[in-house]
Scaffold this motif. Structure first.
Motif, mmCIF file in Angstrom:
data_model
loop_
_atom_site.group_PDB
_atom_site.id
_atom_site.type_symbol
_atom_site.label_atom_id
_atom_site.label_comp_id
_atom_site.label_asym_id
_atom_site.label_seq_id
_atom_site.Cartn_x
_atom_site.Cartn_y
_atom_site.Cartn_z
ATOM 1 N N MET A 1 33.375 57.629 69.373
ATOM 2 C CA MET A 1 32.142 58.225 69.780
ATOM 3 C C MET A 1 31.488 57.338 70.836
ATOM 4 O O MET A 1 31.576 57.689 71.995
ATOM 5 N N MET A 2 30.787 56.283 70.444
ATOM 6 C CA MET A 2 30.226 55.407 71.446
ATOM 7 C C MET A 2 31.204 54.281 71.680
ATOM 8 O O MET A 2 31.648 53.650 70.755
ATOM 9 N N ARG A 3 31.407 54.040 72.897
ATOM 10 C CA ARG A 3 32.293 52.944 73.215
ATOM 11 C C ARG A 3 31.894 52.344 74.540
ATOM 12 O O ARG A 3 31.266 53.010 75.356
ATOM 13 N N SER A 4 32.300 51.153 74.726
ATOM 14 C CA SER A 4 32.004 50.472 75.982
ATOM 15 C C SER A 4 33.065 50.829 76.986
ATOM 16 O O SER A 4 34.247 50.904 76.662
ATOM 17 N N ARG A 5 32.610 51.036 78.188
ATOM 18 C CA ARG A 5 33.554 51.370 79.240
ATOM 19 C C ARG A 5 33.487 50.298 80.321
ATOM 20 O O ARG A 5 32.475 49.644 80.509
ATOM 21 N N THR A 15 29.068 60.890 82.694
ATOM 22 C CA THR A 15 28.822 59.688 81.913
ATOM 23 C C THR A 15 27.397 59.208 82.166
ATOM 24 O O THR A 15 26.905 59.221 83.274
ATOM 25 N N VAL A 16 26.718 58.775 81.070
ATOM 26 C CA VAL A 16 25.375 58.231 81.169
ATOM 27 C C VAL A 16 25.428 56.827 80.621
ATOM 28 O O VAL A 16 26.030 56.578 79.585
ATOM 29 N N CYS A 17 24.743 55.912 81.282
ATOM 30 C CA CYS A 17 24.742 54.532 80.829
ATOM 31 C C CYS A 17 23.345 54.166 80.367
ATOM 32 O O CYS A 17 22.351 54.497 81.008
ATOM 33 N N VAL A 18 23.291 53.482 79.226
ATOM 34 C CA VAL A 18 22.024 53.033 78.675
ATOM 35 C C VAL A 18 22.051 51.521 78.714
ATOM 36 O O VAL A 18 23.004 50.913 78.266
ATOM 37 N N VAL A 19 20.992 50.925 79.234
ATOM 38 C CA VAL A 19 20.954 49.478 79.348
ATOM 39 C C VAL A 19 20.160 48.935 78.175
ATOM 40 O O VAL A 19 19.022 49.278 77.968
ATOM 41 N N VAL A 26 27.832 56.718 77.674
ATOM 42 C CA VAL A 26 28.197 57.819 76.793
ATOM 43 C C VAL A 26 28.313 59.057 77.673
ATOM 44 O O VAL A 26 27.476 59.296 78.550
ATOM 45 N N ASP A 27 29.285 59.877 77.408
ATOM 46 C CA ASP A 27 29.437 61.066 78.246
ATOM 47 C C ASP A 27 28.471 62.175 77.826
ATOM 48 O O ASP A 27 27.876 62.145 76.756
ATOM 49 N N GLU A 28 28.267 63.170 78.689
ATOM 50 C CA GLU A 28 27.307 64.259 78.471
ATOM 51 C C GLU A 28 27.644 65.064 77.239
ATOM 52 O O GLU A 28 26.758 65.496 76.510
ATOM 53 N N HIS A 29 28.879 65.279 76.986
ATOM 54 C CA HIS A 29 29.311 66.075 75.844
ATOM 55 C C HIS A 29 28.874 65.409 74.531
ATOM 56 O O HIS A 29 28.396 66.074 73.608
ATOM 57 N N THR A 30 28.981 64.102 74.483
ATOM 58 C CA THR A 30 28.576 63.362 73.294
ATOM 59 C C THR A 30 27.059 63.458 73.104
ATOM 60 O O THR A 30 26.562 63.682 71.993
ATOM 61 N N ILE A 31 26.335 63.325 74.186
ATOM 62 C CA ILE A 31 24.880 63.432 74.104
ATOM 63 C C ILE A 31 24.494 64.822 73.625
ATOM 64 O O ILE A 31 23.614 64.991 72.772
ATOM 65 N N GLN A 32 25.159 65.830 74.154
ATOM 66 C CA GLN A 32 24.880 67.215 73.754
ATOM 67 C C GLN A 32 25.146 67.399 72.262
ATOM 68 O O GLN A 32 24.339 67.999 71.558
ATOM 69 N N ARG A 33 26.249 66.878 71.791
ATOM 70 C CA ARG A 33 26.598 67.036 70.372
ATOM 71 C C ARG A 33 25.630 66.254 69.480
ATOM 72 O O ARG A 33 25.235 66.724 68.407
ATOM 73 N N LEU A 34 25.238 65.057 69.921
ATOM 74 C CA LEU A 34 24.279 64.270 69.154
ATOM 75 C C LEU A 34 22.927 65.007 69.084
ATOM 76 O O LEU A 34 22.274 65.061 68.033
ATOM 77 N N THR A 35 22.516 65.589 70.215
ATOM 78 C CA THR A 35 21.258 66.330 70.253
ATOM 79 C C THR A 35 21.321 67.532 69.324
ATOM 80 O O THR A 35 20.382 67.802 68.556
ATOM 81 N N GLU A 36 22.407 68.267 69.379
ATOM 82 C CA GLU A 36 22.576 69.437 68.518
ATOM 83 C C GLU A 36 22.581 69.031 67.048
ATOM 84 O O GLU A 36 21.974 69.704 66.200
ATOM 85 N N GLY A 37 23.231 67.937 66.741
ATOM 86 C CA GLY A 37 23.265 67.449 65.373
ATOM 87 C C GLY A 37 21.877 67.048 64.887
ATOM 88 O O GLY A 37 21.476 67.368 63.768
ATOM 89 N N PHE A 38 21.171 66.338 65.753
ATOM 90 C CA PHE A 38 19.797 65.931 65.410
ATOM 91 C C PHE A 38 18.918 67.159 65.168
ATOM 92 O O PHE A 38 18.191 67.231 64.193
ATOM 93 N N LEU A 39 19.016 68.108 66.092
ATOM 94 C CA LEU A 39 18.215 69.317 65.965
ATOM 95 C C LEU A 39 18.608 70.133 64.737
ATOM 96 O O LEU A 39 17.751 70.661 64.031
ATOM 97 N N SER A 40 19.898 70.251 64.508
ATOM 98 C CA SER A 40 20.329 71.044 63.354
ATOM 99 C C SER A 40 19.885 70.386 62.045
ATOM 100 O O SER A 40 19.670 71.067 61.051
#
Length: 157
Positions: A1-5, A15-19, A26-40
């Motif tokens: 899921m989260m990994r260092s690149r 891909t989105v990078c958080v400092v 983290v890629d967009e698909h992962t963010i989308q799935r995390l958001t959906e999971g949080f919302l659900s």
């Protein structure tokens, strides 16, 4: 899921990078799935809370309307009490006026009788005064007749 690149993977478009302490990408698909999971996970509770708040708001509006109606009823009741007190007071004053009117009628009758009596007394007094005056005149006339008149001498003429 989260990994260092590494630096070569950072150039990808999804891909989105958080400092933070470390750079995490983290890629967009992962963010989308995390958001959906949080919302659900939280959305059903939030929707239920929203529905409950709407019901509470509706109930509050109903309670406020009911409370306003009750306040209006109390005001009308107080107005009726004031109106009843006013009618009671009006009855008391009406009876006082009736009593005063009766007293005025009685006083008027008494004064009328007293005026008639005073007039009769005045007429009687005038009659007595007239009779006394006539009696005195008669007595004076009688005295004049009784007073000796000097006799006429027969030879003086």
């Amino acid at each position: 899921m989260m990994r260092s690149r590494g630096p070569q993977e950072e150039s990808e478009q999804d891909t989105v990078c958080v400092v933070m302490e470390d750079v995490v990408c983290v890629d967009e698909h992962t963010i989308q799935r995390l958001t959906e999971g949080f919302l659900s996970h939280y959305q059903p509770e939030l929707n239920a809370s929203k529905q409950t708040l709407q019901e509470l708001t509706q109930n509050q509006v109903i309670l406020l309307d009911t409370l306003e109606q009750e306040v209006t009823k109390f005001r009308e009741c107080n107005a009726m009490i004031d109106l009843n007190a006013l009618f009671t007071e009006a009855k008391v004053y009406h009876s006082k006026l009736v009593n005063i009117r009766k007293e005025m009628i009685v006083l008027h009758d008494k004064t009328t009788r007293l005026k008639k009596r005073a007039l009769k007394l005045q007429q009687h007094k005038q009659k007595e005064d007239l009779e006394r005056e006539q009696q005195r005149e008669r007595e004076l006339e009688r005295e004049r007749r009784l007073v000796a008149k000097p006799a006429k001498r027969s030879g003086d003429a």
